[in-house]
Design a protein around this motif. Structure first.
Motif, short mmCIF file in Angstrom:
data_model
loop_
_atom_site.label_atom_id
_atom_site.label_comp_id
_atom_site.label_asym_id
_atom_site.label_seq_id
_atom_site.Cartn_x
_atom_site.Cartn_y
_atom_site.Cartn_z
N LEU A 75 10.67 -1.85 -13.17
CA LEU A 75 10.15 -2.94 -12.34
C LEU A 75 9.93 -2.51 -10.90
O LEU A 75 9.04 -3.04 -10.22
N THR A 76 10.75 -1.57 -10.40
CA THR A 76 10.58 -1.13 -9.01
C THR A 76 9.20 -0.53 -8.79
O THR A 76 8.68 -0.55 -7.66
N ALA A 77 8.61 0.00 -9.86
CA ALA A 77 7.25 0.54 -9.75
C ALA A 77 6.22 -0.50 -10.16
O ALA A 77 5.20 -0.68 -9.49
N ALA A 78 6.48 -1.21 -11.27
CA ALA A 78 5.47 -2.11 -11.82
C ALA A 78 5.19 -3.31 -10.92
O ALA A 78 4.03 -3.71 -10.75
N VAL A 79 6.24 -3.90 -10.34
CA VAL A 79 6.06 -5.12 -9.55
C VAL A 79 5.20 -4.89 -8.30
O VAL A 79 4.20 -5.60 -8.09
N PRO A 80 5.54 -3.92 -7.43
CA PRO A 80 4.69 -3.74 -6.24
C PRO A 80 3.30 -3.24 -6.56
O PRO A 80 2.33 -3.61 -5.88
N VAL A 81 3.16 -2.41 -7.59
CA VAL A 81 1.83 -1.91 -7.97
C VAL A 81 0.98 -3.06 -8.49
O VAL A 81 -0.19 -3.21 -8.12
N TRP A 126 0.83 -1.21 0.00
CA TRP A 126 0.00 0.00 0.00
C TRP A 126 0.87 1.26 0.00
O TRP A 126 0.54 2.26 -0.66
N ALA A 127 1.99 1.21 0.73
CA ALA A 127 2.91 2.35 0.74
C ALA A 127 3.46 2.61 -0.65
O ALA A 127 3.71 3.77 -1.03
N SER A 128 3.65 1.55 -1.42
CA SER A 128 4.14 1.72 -2.78
C SER A 128 3.16 2.53 -3.63
O SER A 128 3.57 3.43 -4.38
N LEU A 129 1.87 2.22 -3.51
CA LEU A 129 0.88 2.99 -4.26
C LEU A 129 0.95 4.47 -3.89
O LEU A 129 0.90 5.35 -4.75
N GLY A 130 1.05 4.75 -2.59
CA GLY A 130 1.15 6.14 -2.14
C GLY A 130 2.40 6.83 -2.67
O GLY A 130 2.34 7.99 -3.12
N TRP A 131 3.54 6.12 -2.62
CA TRP A 131 4.78 6.72 -3.08
C TRP A 131 4.74 7.02 -4.56
O TRP A 131 5.14 8.11 -5.01
N TRP A 132 4.22 6.11 -5.37
CA TRP A 132 4.25 6.35 -6.82
C TRP A 132 3.24 7.41 -7.24
O TRP A 132 3.46 8.10 -8.24
#
Length: 285
Positions: free
Chosen positions: A267-273, A90-96
């Motif tokens: 990938l750092t964005a695509a994988v967690p999203v 969820w933190a990944s979504l917020g960061w991106w």
């Protein structure tokens, strides 16, 4: 340069596939941890750490943080429904989403973080840590019933990102006229961007149609398109930080390709999203 790029690609692709399918989840997590440590080492340049020793310590601290987080989980944890993993995704979504604003308003947005090493460190950990957990969560998906299920999904995300990137390059080369983000990455165009999304949609449709999945085609399509969008953002975000740091490549570890971050920025964005959408938002655990 092209020769070195091709040689590196021929070496890296079999290694990545072997790691995906041959390593058990614990071994895969350790391998991913080492990749994240190398990424943290390179991120040190974005934080203004010119001294080698400072960047070494940053890599070590990143590795220790991930290792401690990993050891706090139950021994048997083939699920994304654990607070630590859920929070990271969820933190990944917020960061991106925040990164999108930073890119859209660059270079004005740089005034918020240019002079703060702490903020740039936080940005780095928000990029690397959720990437680690996205990789681990997807690799462990349905491991009980099929040891290779998660590996196939991770390989799918990689093909999705590589396909979108290739589509963007081809369409941009052929039709590109209008710049996408000239102040961040002058080479990218809106035509290439649309071509990349179209390519990602075709890949998702083909995969959803012909592969035997436990996921509804519309869920796969939505998750894939958003992941493809995130992959572009990951690339642009790293370009923004490199521009501020005054460097062309994040490193020189991979001949002809630059550094680890240059290879995994999308990938750092695509994988967690993708993992967050598939496993948490749509609940396909």
């Amino acid at each position: 340069m092209l020769k070195y790029r091709l040689i590196s690609a021929f070496v890296m692709i079999p290694v990545v596939i072997a790691a995906l399918f041959l390593l058990p989840p614990a071994g895969f997590a350790i391998a991913t941890l080492l990749v994240c440590m190398l990424a943290a080492w390179e991120w040190g340049q974005f934080c203004g750490f010119a001294a080698r020793g400072q960047r070494v310590w940053l890599a070590v601290l990143c590795g220790l943080l991930l290792a401690v987080m990993l050891f706090t989980l139950p021994e048997y944890h083939h699920t994304a429904r654990l607070p630590l993993i859920e929070f990271s995704l969820w933190a990944s979504l917020g960061w991106w989403l925040a990164a999108l604003l930073l890119v859209l308003f660059y270079p004005g947005s740089a005034s918020l973080w240019r002079e703060s090493k702490v903020l740039r460190l936080i940005f780095g950990f928000l990029t690397i840590v959720p990437f680690f957990w996205g990789m681990v969560a997807l690799r462990s998906w349905h491991y009980d019933s099929n040891h290779y299920s998660g590996a196939i999904w991770l390989l799918y995300v990689m093909f999705l990102v590589w396909g979108a990137d290739s589509g963007a390059y081809i369409f941009g080369k052929k039709f590109g006229k209008h710049k996408l983000a000239p102040k961040v990455s002058p080479g990218k165009t809106w035509q290439g961007f649309i071509g990349g999304l179209f390519t990602a949609a075709v890949i998702a449709w083909l995969y959803g149609t012909f592969a035997k999945l436990e996921v509804a085609p519309v869920v796969l399509l939505v998750s894939s398109i958003v992941a493809a969008l995130a992959s572009v953002l990951g690339d642009l975000t790293e370009s923004m930080f490199k521009r501020e740091a005054g460097i062309k490549d994040s490193g020189n570890l991979i001949p002809g390709h630059g550094g680890i971050l240059d290879r995994i920025d999308s990938l750092t964005a695509a994988v967690p999203v993708f993992a967050c959408l598939l496993l948490l938002v749509f609940g396909t655990v």
